[in-house]
Motif scaffolding. Structure first.
Motif, PDB file in Angstrom:
ATOM      1  N   ALA A  25       0.826  -1.211   0.000  1.00  0.00           N
ATOM      2  CA  ALA A  25       0.000   0.000   0.000  1.00  0.00           C
ATOM      3  C   ALA A  25       0.855   1.253   0.000  1.00  0.00           C
ATOM      4  N   VAL A  26       2.035   1.179   0.607  1.00  0.00           N
ATOM      5  CA  VAL A  26       2.970   2.306   0.617  1.00  0.00           C
ATOM      6  C   VAL A  26       3.868   2.278  -0.616  1.00  0.00           C
ATOM      7  N   LYS A  27       4.465   1.117  -0.893  1.00  0.00           N
ATOM      8  CA  LYS A  27       5.416   1.043  -2.006  1.00  0.00           C
ATOM      9  C   LYS A  27       4.745   1.281  -3.350  1.00  0.00           C
ATOM     10  N   GLU A  28       3.552   0.750  -3.537  1.00  0.00           N
ATOM     11  CA  GLU A  28       2.865   0.950  -4.814  1.00  0.00           C
ATOM     12  C   GLU A  28       2.370   2.393  -4.955  1.00  0.00           C
ATOM     13  N   SER A  29       2.015   3.013  -3.830  1.00  0.00           N
ATOM     14  CA  SER A  29       1.636   4.428  -3.879  1.00  0.00           C
ATOM     15  C   SER A  29       2.832   5.275  -4.276  1.00  0.00           C
ATOM     16  N   ALA A  30       3.989   4.942  -3.707  1.00  0.00           N
ATOM     17  CA  ALA A  30       5.213   5.667  -4.053  1.00  0.00           C
ATOM     18  C   ALA A  30       5.572   5.440  -5.522  1.00  0.00           C
ATOM     19  N   LYS A  31       5.415   4.201  -5.974  1.00  0.00           N
ATOM     20  CA  LYS A  31       5.695   3.879  -7.374  1.00  0.00           C
ATOM     21  C   LYS A  31       4.769   4.673  -8.296  1.00  0.00           C
ATOM     22  N   TRP A  32       3.509   4.773  -7.917  1.00  0.00           N
ATOM     23  CA  TRP A  32       2.544   5.546  -8.710  1.00  0.00           C
ATOM     24  C   TRP A  32       2.971   7.000  -8.793  1.00  0.00           C
ATOM     25  N   LEU A  33       3.432   7.549  -7.669  1.00  0.00           N
ATOM     26  CA  LEU A  33       3.879   8.941  -7.660  1.00  0.00           C
ATOM     27  C   LEU A  33       5.103   9.137  -8.552  1.00  0.00           C
ATOM     28  N   SER A  34       5.959   8.097  -8.606  1.00  0.00           N
ATOM     29  CA  SER A  34       7.159   8.204  -9.452  1.00  0.00           C
ATOM     30  C   SER A  34       6.791   8.304 -10.929  1.00  0.00           C
ATOM     31  N   GLN A  35       5.581   7.888 -11.269  1.00  0.00           N
ATOM     32  CA  GLN A  35       5.093   7.997 -12.643  1.00  0.00           C
ATOM     33  C   GLN A  35       4.360   9.308 -12.895  1.00  0.00           C
ATOM     34  N   HIS A  36       4.289  10.124 -11.832  1.00  0.00           N
ATOM     35  CA  HIS A  36       3.586  11.404 -11.937  1.00  0.00           C
ATOM     36  C   HIS A  36       4.466  12.558 -11.453  1.00  0.00           C
ATOM     37  N   GLY A  37       5.741  12.461 -11.757  1.00  0.00           N
ATOM     38  CA  GLY A  37       6.624  13.591 -11.539  1.00  0.00           C
ATOM     39  C   GLY A  37       7.406  13.615 -10.251  1.00  0.00           C
ATOM     40  N   PHE A  38       7.236  12.612  -9.403  1.00  0.00           N
ATOM     41  CA  PHE A  38       7.964  12.564  -8.134  1.00  0.00           C
ATOM     42  C   PHE A  38       9.138  11.583  -8.240  1.00  0.00           C
ATOM     43  N   GLU A  39      10.120  11.779  -7.388  1.00  0.00           N
ATOM     44  CA  GLU A  39      11.269  10.881  -7.334  1.00  0.00           C
ATOM     45  C   GLU A  39      11.237  10.118  -6.021  1.00  0.00           C
ATOM     46  N   VAL A  40      11.401   8.815  -6.091  1.00  0.00           N
ATOM     47  CA  VAL A  40      11.321   7.966  -4.898  1.00  0.00           C
ATOM     48  C   VAL A  40      12.662   7.295  -4.635  1.00  0.00           C
ATOM     49  N   SER A  41      13.114   7.355  -3.386  1.00  0.00           N
ATOM     50  CA  SER A  41      14.300   6.614  -2.946  1.00  0.00           C
ATOM     51  C   SER A  41      13.861   5.556  -1.946  1.00  0.00           C
ATOM     52  N   TYR A  42      14.557   4.432  -1.953  1.00  0.00           N
ATOM     53  CA  TYR A  42      14.198   3.316  -1.078  1.00  0.00           C
ATOM     54  C   TYR A  42      15.295   3.102  -0.040  1.00  0.00           C
ATOM     55  N   ALA A  43      14.937   3.261   1.210  1.00  0.00           N
ATOM     56  CA  ALA A  43      15.901   3.096   2.293  1.00  0.00           C
ATOM     57  C   ALA A  43      16.173   1.610   2.503  1.00  0.00           C
ATOM     58  N   PRO A  44      17.429   1.195   2.449  1.00  0.00           N
ATOM     59  CA  PRO A  44      17.754  -0.226   2.627  1.00  0.00           C
ATOM     60  C   PRO A  44      17.618  -0.671   4.073  1.00  0.00           C
ATOM     61  N   VAL A  45      17.579  -1.988   4.254  1.00  0.00           N
ATOM     62  CA  VAL A  45      17.488  -2.557   5.598  1.00  0.00           C
ATOM     63  C   VAL A  45      18.690  -3.461   5.852  1.00  0.00           C
ATOM     64  N   THR A  46      18.909  -3.750   7.116  1.00  0.00           N
ATOM     65  CA  THR A  46      19.990  -4.648   7.503  1.00  0.00           C
ATOM     66  C   THR A  46      19.602  -6.087   7.197  1.00  0.00           C
ATOM     67  N   ALA A  47      20.530  -6.984   7.388  1.00  0.00           N
ATOM     68  CA  ALA A  47      20.273  -8.407   7.151  1.00  0.00           C
ATOM     69  C   ALA A  47      19.230  -8.965   8.106  1.00  0.00           C
ATOM     70  N   ASP A  48      18.964  -8.246   9.201  1.00  0.00           N
ATOM     71  CA  ASP A  48      17.950  -8.675  10.161  1.00  0.00           C
ATOM     72  C   ASP A  48      16.581  -8.061   9.901  1.00  0.00           C
ATOM     73  N   GLY A  49      16.508  -7.128   8.930  1.00  0.00           N
ATOM     74  CA  GLY A  49      15.216  -6.563   8.582  1.00  0.00           C
ATOM     75  C   GLY A  49      14.868  -5.242   9.237  1.00  0.00           C
ATOM     76  N   PHE A  50      15.892  -4.454   9.595  1.00  0.00           N
ATOM     77  CA  PHE A  50      15.660  -3.153  10.208  1.00  0.00           C
ATOM     78  C   PHE A  50      16.187  -2.046   9.303  1.00  0.00           C
ATOM     79  N   VAL A  51      15.442  -0.948   9.224  1.00  0.00           N
ATOM     80  CA  VAL A  51      15.891   0.176   8.408  1.00  0.00           C
ATOM     81  C   VAL A  51      17.255   0.648   8.906  1.00  0.00           C
ATOM     82  N   ASP A  52      18.175   0.788   7.978  1.00  0.00           N
ATOM     83  CA  ASP A  52      19.528   1.241   8.298  1.00  0.00           C
ATOM     84  C   ASP A  52      19.500   2.765   8.437  1.00  0.00           C
TER      85      ASP A  52
END
Length: 381
Positions: free
Chosen positions: A100-127
């Motif tokens: 619901a968040v990632k696809e909304s962001a992807k949709w915005l990227s098709q309408h003039g916005f730029e999206v960056s994706y924050a990576p996570v650690t090997a344990d699944g936590f935002v770095d």
């Protein structure tokens, strides 16, 4: 029946269903109507809003009702983006967000916005360090979930709040759909959080009701126009019975937290310890406090997750592959891929999500069947 798929949806409490039925049958007026029936509906609607706000420690005016988590996420991500585009068009979401968040962001990227994706650690936590490097002068929105729906990792919302403390132009949104009744409110609804999304059916309310926390003064583009409901922000006749039921469910769940969470955590611990004894089992969820007490995701090496799900279903035990929103698509858990887990191993993942409705006798039965399933998969392994 043993139901271990509570992160997908929960069973509505009997008291919640009674509230729904009573309001639906007795308070059936339209809250927008001027007559007495409309006034009665309005009183129930606003009393429910007040109760939800008080339970979360916020103001009634900061609660906006929706149809659920997906709508709430879509509304915030898109509504904030278009409201603040004059300040910039850069958005950051994590690699492990709900669709619901990632696809909304992807949709915005098709309408003039730029999206960056924050990576996570090997344990699944935002770095946090990596997230910090993504921030730019034109960043207008950061969206991070409170509790990951696939492995249960509790994201460092407080640390991210500190990171954004001196960046008031950036709106901070938290997807809190999996957080209610699982972690303390203060851990995900910090002073720095501007918006948060919630869904009633994740905490024993009926389906079709959710809400957004919107910090006072924070702006958001309206979702629906028309009748002017929800302060001109979402114009559609409110689901008064569902909203009243959701307020009841929230009160019941939060009143049980102190007693329920240790019980749920103990059930998870017992299952975790048993699974850890088997050499062809890989456990993706941690047992530590950094993980939600109710979610345990594991895989049997060489065996696809859907095979395991159906094997348990033959014994009337219900678990899931990954998130309910992605499992039918047959995709491996996106969280695991983001963590660097090889695709084949990620495809073996199954998720148990426990609740206060479960008990230790069900855990024992699950483990008994697990041993049978594990033995049957020996040749494949």
């Amino acid at each position: 029946m043993i139901y271990f798929d509570n992160s997908a949806t929960t069973i509505p409490y009997a008291e919640v269903l009674r509230t729904y039925q009573e309001v639906a049958s007795k308070i059936w007026g339209n809250p927008s109507s001027l007559h007495n029936l409309g006034s009665k509906a309005t009183r129930i609607l606003e009393a429910s809003r007040k109760q939800i706000a008080e339970l979360l420690g916020v103001k009634s005016s900061e609660i906006l009702f929706t149809s659920g988590g997906t709508e709430s996420d879509n509304w915030v991500i898109k509504g904030v983006a278009f409201e603040k585009e004059r300040y910039g068009k850069h958005i950051i979401v994590s690699d492990i967000e709900h669709p619901a968040v990632k696809e909304s962001a992807k949709w915005l990227s098709q309408h003039g916005f730029e999206v960056s994706y924050a990576p996570v650690t090997a344990d699944g936590f935002v770095d946090i360090d990596q997230l910090a490097t993504l921030l730019r002068p034109d960043t207008i929105l950061v969206s991070i979930m409170a509790v990951n729906n696939e492995i249960g990792s509790i994201q460092p919302i407080k640390a991210i709040s500190d990171l954004l403390a001196n960046k008031p132009v950036i709106t901070f949104h938290v997807d809190a759909v999996q957080a209610i009744g699982k972690i303390p409110t203060k851990d995900y609804l910090t002073e720095r959080v501007d918006f948060a999304s919630f869904s009633g059916h994740k905490f024993h309310s009926v389906r079709g009701v959710g809400f957004i926390y919107r910090k006072e003064g924070k702006k958001l583009q309206p979702l629906l126009t028309g009748g002017g409901q929800e302060g001109d922000m979402r114009s559609t006749t409110e689901n008064v019975a569902g909203i009243a039921a959701t307020a009841k469910a929230l009160r019941l769940v939060m009143s049980k937290e102190n007693e329920a969470l240790p019980r749920i955590a103990k059930m998870k611990e017992v299952i975790y310890d048993e699974l850890a004894h088997h050499e062809d089992i890989v456990i993706f969820s941690g047992k530590a406090e950094a993980f939600a007490p109710n979610i345990l995701t594991f895989g049997i090496k060489g065996v696809r997750g859907e095979v395991i799900v159906h094997a348990f279903e033959e014994h009337d035990i219900y678990i899931s592959t990954t998130s309910a929103c992605s499992s039918k698509a047959g995709k491996p858990a996106g969280t695991l891929i983001a963590m660097g887990v090889p695709t084949k191993l990620a495809q073996s993942a199954v998720r148990l999500s426990l609740d206060d409705d479960n008990d230790m006798s069900q855990v024992e039965q699950f483990l008994t069947i697990f041993k049978q399933v594990y033995e049957k998969t020996k040749k494949v392994r």
